[in-house]
Scaffold this motif. Sequence first.
Motif, PDB file in Angstrom:
ATOM      1  N   PHE A 113       0.833  -1.198   0.000  1.00 12.37           N
ATOM      2  CA  PHE A 113       0.000   0.000   0.000  1.00 12.37           C
ATOM      3  C   PHE A 113       0.866   1.247   0.000  1.00 12.37           C
ATOM      4  CE2 PHE A 113      -3.077   3.051   1.065  1.00 12.37           C
ATOM      5  CZ  PHE A 113      -2.611   3.794   2.141  1.00 12.37           C
ATOM      6  N   PHE A 114       1.913   1.236   0.844  1.00  8.30           N
ATOM      7  CA  PHE A 114       2.770   2.415   0.907  1.00  8.30           C
ATOM      8  C   PHE A 114       3.506   2.619  -0.405  1.00  8.30           C
ATOM      9  CE2 PHE A 114       2.047   4.040   4.910  1.00  8.30           C
ATOM     10  CZ  PHE A 114       1.989   3.037   5.854  1.00  8.30           C
ATOM     11  N   PHE A 115       3.945   1.514  -1.012  1.00  8.70           N
ATOM     12  CA  PHE A 115       4.661   1.639  -2.280  1.00  8.70           C
ATOM     13  C   PHE A 115       3.781   2.325  -3.323  1.00  8.70           C
ATOM     14  CE2 PHE A 115       7.446   0.857  -5.655  1.00  8.70           C
ATOM     15  CZ  PHE A 115       6.695   0.427  -6.736  1.00  8.70           C
ATOM     16  N   TRP A 116       2.515   1.855  -3.462  1.00 10.98           N
ATOM     17  CA  TRP A 116       1.668   2.427  -4.502  1.00 10.98           C
ATOM     18  C   TRP A 116       1.258   3.854  -4.183  1.00 10.98           C
ATOM     19  CZ3 TRP A 116       2.194   0.438  -8.924  1.00 10.98           C
ATOM     20  CH2 TRP A 116       2.398  -0.924  -9.069  1.00 10.98           C
ATOM     21  N   THR A 117       1.094   4.137  -2.875  1.00 10.27           N
ATOM     22  CA  THR A 117       0.768   5.527  -2.496  1.00 10.27           C
ATOM     23  C   THR A 117       1.903   6.464  -2.882  1.00 10.27           C
ATOM     24  OG1 THR A 117      -0.347   4.597  -0.591  1.00 10.27           O
ATOM     25  CG2 THR A 117      -0.023   6.974  -0.606  1.00 10.27           C
ATOM     26  N   THR A 155      10.219  14.333  -1.738  1.00 12.43           N
ATOM     27  CA  THR A 155       9.910  13.764  -0.433  1.00 12.43           C
ATOM     28  C   THR A 155       9.274  12.381  -0.594  1.00 12.43           C
ATOM     29  OG1 THR A 155       9.487  16.031   0.232  1.00 12.43           O
ATOM     30  CG2 THR A 155       8.899  14.325   1.786  1.00 12.43           C
ATOM     31  N   ALA A 156       8.417  12.215  -1.615  1.00 11.24           N
ATOM     32  CA  ALA A 156       7.832  10.893  -1.862  1.00 11.24           C
ATOM     33  C   ALA A 156       8.901   9.906  -2.312  1.00 11.24           C
ATOM     34  CB  ALA A 156       6.728  11.002  -2.908  1.00 11.24           C
ATOM     35  N   ILE A 157       9.894  10.376  -3.079  1.00 13.01           N
ATOM     36  CA  ILE A 157      11.008   9.509  -3.468  1.00 13.01           C
ATOM     37  C   ILE A 157      11.783   9.080  -2.228  1.00 13.01           C
ATOM     38  CG2 ILE A 157      13.205   9.483  -4.695  1.00 13.01           C
ATOM     39  CD1 ILE A 157      11.953  11.189  -6.812  1.00 13.01           C
ATOM     40  N   ALA A 158      11.932   9.990  -1.263  1.00 12.62           N
ATOM     41  CA  ALA A 158      12.590   9.619  -0.007  1.00 12.62           C
ATOM     42  C   ALA A 158      11.793   8.535   0.712  1.00 12.62           C
ATOM     43  CB  ALA A 158      12.745  10.851   0.880  1.00 12.62           C
ATOM     44  N   GLY A 159      10.458   8.608   0.631  1.00 17.73           N
ATOM     45  CA  GLY A 159       9.631   7.546   1.200  1.00 17.73           C
ATOM     46  C   GLY A 159       9.891   6.215   0.524  1.00 17.73           C
ATOM     47  N   GLU A 160      10.040   6.236  -0.802  1.00 17.07           N
ATOM     48  CA  GLU A 160      10.371   5.002  -1.523  1.00 17.07           C
ATOM     49  C   GLU A 160      11.715   4.459  -1.090  1.00 17.07           C
ATOM     50  OE1 GLU A 160       8.896   3.140  -3.714  1.00 17.07           O
ATOM     51  OE2 GLU A 160       7.147   4.304  -4.267  1.00 17.07           O
ATOM     52  N   PHE A 161      12.657   5.380  -0.837  1.00 11.52           N
ATOM     53  CA  PHE A 161      13.977   4.941  -0.376  1.00 11.52           C
ATOM     54  C   PHE A 161      13.858   4.173   0.940  1.00 11.52           C
ATOM     55  CE2 PHE A 161      15.830   6.530  -3.823  1.00 11.52           C
ATOM     56  CZ  PHE A 161      16.579   7.695  -3.795  1.00 11.52           C
ATOM     57  N   VAL A 162      12.996   4.682   1.839  1.00 12.20           N
ATOM     58  CA  VAL A 162      12.823   4.006   3.125  1.00 12.20           C
ATOM     59  C   VAL A 162      12.276   2.602   2.912  1.00 12.20           C
ATOM     60  CG1 VAL A 162      11.523   4.038   5.273  1.00 12.20           C
ATOM     61  CG2 VAL A 162      12.569   6.113   4.454  1.00 12.20           C
ATOM     62  N   LEU A 163      11.327   2.469   1.964  1.00 14.49           N
ATOM     63  CA  LEU A 163      10.754   1.150   1.697  1.00 14.49           C
ATOM     64  C   LEU A 163      11.793   0.183   1.155  1.00 14.49           C
ATOM     65  CD1 LEU A 163       7.345   2.052   0.117  1.00 14.49           C
ATOM     66  CD2 LEU A 163       7.749   1.034   2.330  1.00 14.49           C
ATOM     67  N   MET A 164      12.827   0.713   0.490  1.00 15.90           N
ATOM     68  CA  MET A 164      13.866  -0.147  -0.077  1.00 15.90           C
ATOM     69  C   MET A 164      15.094  -0.214   0.816  1.00 15.90           C
ATOM     70  SD  MET A 164      13.553   0.465  -4.120  1.00 15.90           S
ATOM     71  CE  MET A 164      13.597   2.221  -4.194  1.00 15.90           C
ATOM     72  N   ARG A 165      14.904   0.119   2.088  1.00 15.99           N
ATOM     73  CA  ARG A 165      15.936  -0.003   3.114  1.00 15.99           C
ATOM     74  C   ARG A 165      17.154   0.889   2.848  1.00 15.99           C
ATOM     75  NH1 ARG A 165      15.636  -4.015   6.762  1.00 15.99           N
ATOM     76  NH2 ARG A 165      17.870  -4.348   6.874  1.00 15.99           N
ATOM     77  N   ALA A 166      16.917   2.064   2.299  1.00 19.42           N
ATOM     78  CA  ALA A 166      18.009   3.038   2.131  1.00 19.42           C
ATOM     79  C   ALA A 166      17.719   4.200   3.055  1.00 19.42           C
ATOM     80  CB  ALA A 166      18.095   3.495   0.680  1.00 19.42           C
ATOM     81  N   TYR A 167      17.940   3.993   4.361  1.00 20.70           N
ATOM     82  CA  TYR A 167      17.461   4.956   5.351  1.00 20.70           C
ATOM     83  C   TYR A 167      18.276   6.232   5.336  1.00 20.70           C
ATOM     84  CZ  TYR A 167      15.441   0.564   6.866  1.00 20.70           C
ATOM     85  OH  TYR A 167      14.799  -0.623   6.900  1.00 20.70           O
ATOM     86  N   PHE A 168      19.606   6.088   5.277  1.00 21.32           N
ATOM     87  CA  PHE A 168      20.446   7.290   5.269  1.00 21.32           C
ATOM     88  C   PHE A 168      20.158   8.128   4.024  1.00 21.32           C
ATOM     89  CE2 PHE A 168      23.899   9.897   6.343  1.00 21.32           C
ATOM     90  CZ  PHE A 168      24.624  10.165   5.205  1.00 21.32           C
TER      91      PHE A 168
END
Lengths: 165, 99
Positions: free
Chosen positions: A3-7, A37-50
């Motif tokens: 859900f988060f990915f598609w959002t 900022t949404a791209i940063a959210g995608e980064f979090v989903l792909m385990r790229a936190y830094f």
Amino acid sequence: MTFFFWTFAAIIVTSGLLAITRRNGVAAALWAAVCFTAIAGEFVLMRAYFLAVVEVLVYAGAIMVLFLFVIMLINLRKEDLDVLTGPRLHIAGVLVAIGFMSALVWTCRKAGLFSVYMNQDAIGGETANLAKPLFAEYLLPFEIASFLLLSAIVGSVLITKRRLR
Amino acid sequence: MSVGHVITLAGLLFTIGMLGVLSRRNILIILLSVELMLNAGALAFVAFANMHGNLDGQVMVFFTITVAAAEVAVGLAVVIALFRVKETVDTDRVQLLRK
């Protein structure tokens, strides 16, 4: 998770489209900041936190602010606020976009990328884990990047100087 | 939510940025669209870093963001210097190199 990915994906595409079609430069820059900022959210989903934090700080926080400064300092007259160059360029762009996207999806399907799922137990991109390759294998590019930033600072100050002494 | 989906999203964002570069006349919006394209590349890099399990893709994104910041600084400085001379940000008006 899905859900988060598609959002985030919907936010990225929508705000990207809105960013390139606004007449007002400030609105375009702000929609681009939403996109980053949404791209940063995608980064979090792909385990790229830094990288997610760096993306928000540097891209949405510094680069967009720089854009906004320049857009606001340059007083645009009415005829500079345009949207499209002309109908012909528009249609050609859409055709190229369709061709490119179909080639990309076909390549991904051929490579079997649609059956490889997001790896949630891969090595996490926390600061400590990212620092290990950055300061070991990639130390030379790191030092070169610092030199690049110095030259960019000096260059941008020099280019905007009114009179070269 | 597979790697293919993320790559498709990155390709879509790249296409959107490309359409922005091709269809706008305002140099500032063109630079903004180039930033969108750079971010699309960064998204693809992170997806592949996740797929391969090592962090090389993320290191590449780190450098991509650094280079993009430097490029934006210099690019906007050039735009300001150009605006001082030509009083416009319209790329159709800047034809100084044309005969």
